[in-house]
Design a protein around this motif. Structure first.
Motif, PDB file in Angstrom:
ATOM      1  N   VAL A  66       0.860  -1.187   0.000  1.00  0.00           N
ATOM      2  CA  VAL A  66       0.000   0.000   0.000  1.00  0.00           C
ATOM      3  C   VAL A  66       0.891   1.230   0.000  1.00  0.00           C
ATOM      4  O   VAL A  66       1.947   1.249   0.628  1.00  0.00           O
ATOM      5  CB  VAL A  66      -0.962   0.005   1.211  1.00  0.00           C
ATOM      6  N   ALA A  68       0.831   5.608   0.290  1.00  0.00           N
ATOM      7  CA  ALA A  68       0.095   6.812   0.659  1.00  0.00           C
ATOM      8  C   ALA A  68       0.975   8.026   0.421  1.00  0.00           C
ATOM      9  O   ALA A  68       2.208   7.935   0.440  1.00  0.00           O
ATOM     10  CB  ALA A  68      -0.342   6.754   2.119  1.00  0.00           C
ATOM     11  N   ARG A  88      -3.609  10.911   0.707  1.00  0.00           N
ATOM     12  CA  ARG A  88      -4.318   9.979  -0.158  1.00  0.00           C
ATOM     13  C   ARG A  88      -3.695   8.600   0.003  1.00  0.00           C
ATOM     14  O   ARG A  88      -2.476   8.445  -0.017  1.00  0.00           O
ATOM     15  CB  ARG A  88      -4.220  10.401  -1.617  1.00  0.00           C
ATOM     16  N   ILE A  89      -4.564   7.615   0.161  1.00  0.00           N
ATOM     17  CA  ILE A  89      -4.116   6.219   0.140  1.00  0.00           C
ATOM     18  C   ILE A  89      -4.427   5.644  -1.237  1.00  0.00           C
ATOM     19  O   ILE A  89      -5.550   5.769  -1.728  1.00  0.00           O
ATOM     20  CB  ILE A  89      -4.835   5.372   1.222  1.00  0.00           C
ATOM     21  N   PHE A  90      -3.434   5.057  -1.852  1.00  0.00           N
ATOM     22  CA  PHE A  90      -3.661   4.298  -3.080  1.00  0.00           C
ATOM     23  C   PHE A  90      -4.043   2.889  -2.632  1.00  0.00           C
ATOM     24  O   PHE A  90      -3.214   2.164  -2.071  1.00  0.00           O
ATOM     25  CB  PHE A  90      -2.395   4.295  -3.949  1.00  0.00           C
ATOM     26  N   TYR A  91      -5.297   2.540  -2.867  1.00  0.00           N
ATOM     27  CA  TYR A  91      -5.907   1.305  -2.348  1.00  0.00           C
ATOM     28  C   TYR A  91      -4.943   0.114  -2.434  1.00  0.00           C
ATOM     29  O   TYR A  91      -4.282  -0.086  -3.456  1.00  0.00           O
ATOM     30  CB  TYR A  91      -7.173   1.021  -3.148  1.00  0.00           C
ATOM     31  N   ARG A 122      -8.118  10.202   2.070  1.00  0.00           N
ATOM     32  CA  ARG A 122      -9.026   9.900   0.972  1.00  0.00           C
ATOM     33  C   ARG A 122      -8.443   8.766   0.134  1.00  0.00           C
ATOM     34  O   ARG A 122      -7.227   8.569   0.074  1.00  0.00           O
ATOM     35  CB  ARG A 122      -9.249  11.119   0.086  1.00  0.00           C
ATOM     36  N   THR A 123      -9.332   8.015  -0.503  1.00  0.00           N
ATOM     37  CA  THR A 123      -8.901   6.958  -1.408  1.00  0.00           C
ATOM     38  C   THR A 123      -9.941   6.803  -2.506  1.00  0.00           C
ATOM     39  O   THR A 123     -11.121   7.111  -2.307  1.00  0.00           O
ATOM     40  CB  THR A 123      -8.699   5.621  -0.657  1.00  0.00           C
ATOM     41  N   ARG A 124      -9.501   6.355  -3.670  1.00  0.00           N
ATOM     42  CA  ARG A 124     -10.408   6.145  -4.796  1.00  0.00           C
ATOM     43  C   ARG A 124     -10.615   4.646  -4.980  1.00  0.00           C
ATOM     44  O   ARG A 124      -9.655   3.881  -4.990  1.00  0.00           O
ATOM     45  CB  ARG A 124      -9.820   6.755  -6.073  1.00  0.00           C
ATOM     46  N   ILE A 136     -14.161  -0.740   1.869  1.00  0.00           N
ATOM     47  CA  ILE A 136     -13.637   0.529   2.366  1.00  0.00           C
ATOM     48  C   ILE A 136     -14.575   1.134   3.400  1.00  0.00           C
ATOM     49  O   ILE A 136     -14.138   1.816   4.340  1.00  0.00           O
ATOM     50  CB  ILE A 136     -13.373   1.509   1.189  1.00  0.00           C
ATOM     51  N   GLU A 301     -13.604   8.975   2.026  1.00  0.00           N
ATOM     52  CA  GLU A 301     -12.718   9.709   2.938  1.00  0.00           C
ATOM     53  C   GLU A 301     -13.004   9.346   4.382  1.00  0.00           C
ATOM     54  O   GLU A 301     -14.088   8.843   4.714  1.00  0.00           O
ATOM     55  CB  GLU A 301     -12.861  11.213   2.721  1.00  0.00           C
TER      56      GLU A 301
END
Length: 304
Positions: A66, A68, A88-91, A122-124, A136, A301
């Motif tokens: 993971v 971030a 931001r966390i990249f899933y 936040r993450t997408r 999530i 988020e």
């Protein structure tokens, strides 16, 4: 889960991270992954923090990771105060059979971000990653109001269905002397970059050997449609528009039709279009051409 261990990034992990990420992504309708060069660029930045690129190991091998970034601007809501500490966390990307590692990575990255004073994360998330939308929420994330589930959609066309016979009489090949300035304005507005950055990007597109097509439509000597398409970096049998927009449904249709037919000539398997922001209004016209929705996206988020 006790068989898993999590470690901060150390130099030399890059190649294995690329392999893991690519294997995970290869199952998606649109595979995407940081390349080796991309990882090297990330870790060479002055603000890179190895405590925010975590790898999960089992039996001495990386089975997931993971990433971030603190201050990552691409997913920050408009009302966020400038002095807020956000990230931001990249899933997480985790190999099949090691799903428990996802929980461990999420737990560790949230702890690490909180220790660094982060207030908002936040993450997408996309439905093409099975179960990710519900997952999530389990961690206390909620949909962002500006970019809720559905703010971005993927539509797909199976190219074995054959060419779509319809007129594309208004479509022209991109001409640098004629079109570059106007196209740069469109691209700059869409990606929120400077006109100079957009122009440089378009010129790079022109030089790509695997470019499928680069198209414009003009009306009354003004730009009325613009798109360019190419293959996926992991699976060249998947082709997509990397940019597409037009002033009306008819022109939008023509750009899609020309690209679908060009993709068939390339012996590709699938054509994919990304509907986001201003082009979401063309969802119905995309459906009418026989494309099928294959993924939806949302931004989530969480306050720490």
């Amino acid at each position: 889960m006790s068989n898993y261990t999590v470690k901060d990034f150390e130099s030399g992990m890059e190649e294995e991270l690329v392999k893991v990420g690519t294997e995970v992504a290869s199952k998606w309708v649109w595979p995407y992954q940081h390349s080796l060069e991309g990882f090297k660029n990330i870790i060479s930045r002055p603000d890179f923090d190895p405590e925010l690129l975590l790898s999960c190991f089992k039996d001495g091998k990386i089975v997931g990771y993971v990433l971030a970034g603190i201050g990552e601007k691409s997913l920050i809501r408009p009302d966020l105060k400038e002095d807020s500490v956000y990230a931001r966390i990249f899933y997480p990307r985790v190999l099949s059979g090691h799903e428990d590692a996802t929980d461990l990575l999420m737990e560790k990255i949230l702890v690490a971000l909180k220790k660094k004073g982060v207030e908002l994360v936040r993450t997408r998330v996309s439905s093409m990653r099975e179960g990710s939308l519900k997952y999530i929420e389990k961690w206390g994330f909620t949909q962002n109001k500006t970019y809720p589930v559905g703010y971005k959609l993927y539509y797909n066309y199976e190219l074995t269905k054959g060419k779509i016979e319809s007129s594309t009489k208004d479509v022209l090949e991109f001409d640098k002397e004629r079109d570059l300035e106007e196209c740069s304005n469109w691209v700059a507005d869409f990606f929120i970059v400077s006109k100079e950055q957009a122009e440089k990007y378009i010129l790079e597109i022109c030089s790509k050997e695997d470019l499928v097509n680069h198209l414009v439509i003009r009306e009354d000597n003004k730009l009325a449609g613009y798109s360019y398409a190419g293959p996926n970096s992991i699976d060249e049998k998947i082709i997509a528009t990397f940019y597409i927009d037009a002033v009306n449904d008819n022109y939008f249709d023509q750009l899609i039709l020309q690209t679908i037919n060009a993709s068939i000539e390339r012996n590709a398997d699938f054509f994919l279009i990304d509907l986001v922001y201003g082009v979401l209004k063309y969802e119905e016209t995309v459906k009418s051409l026989g494309l099928t929705k294959v993924a939806t996206w949302g931004v989530f988020e969480k306050s720490l």
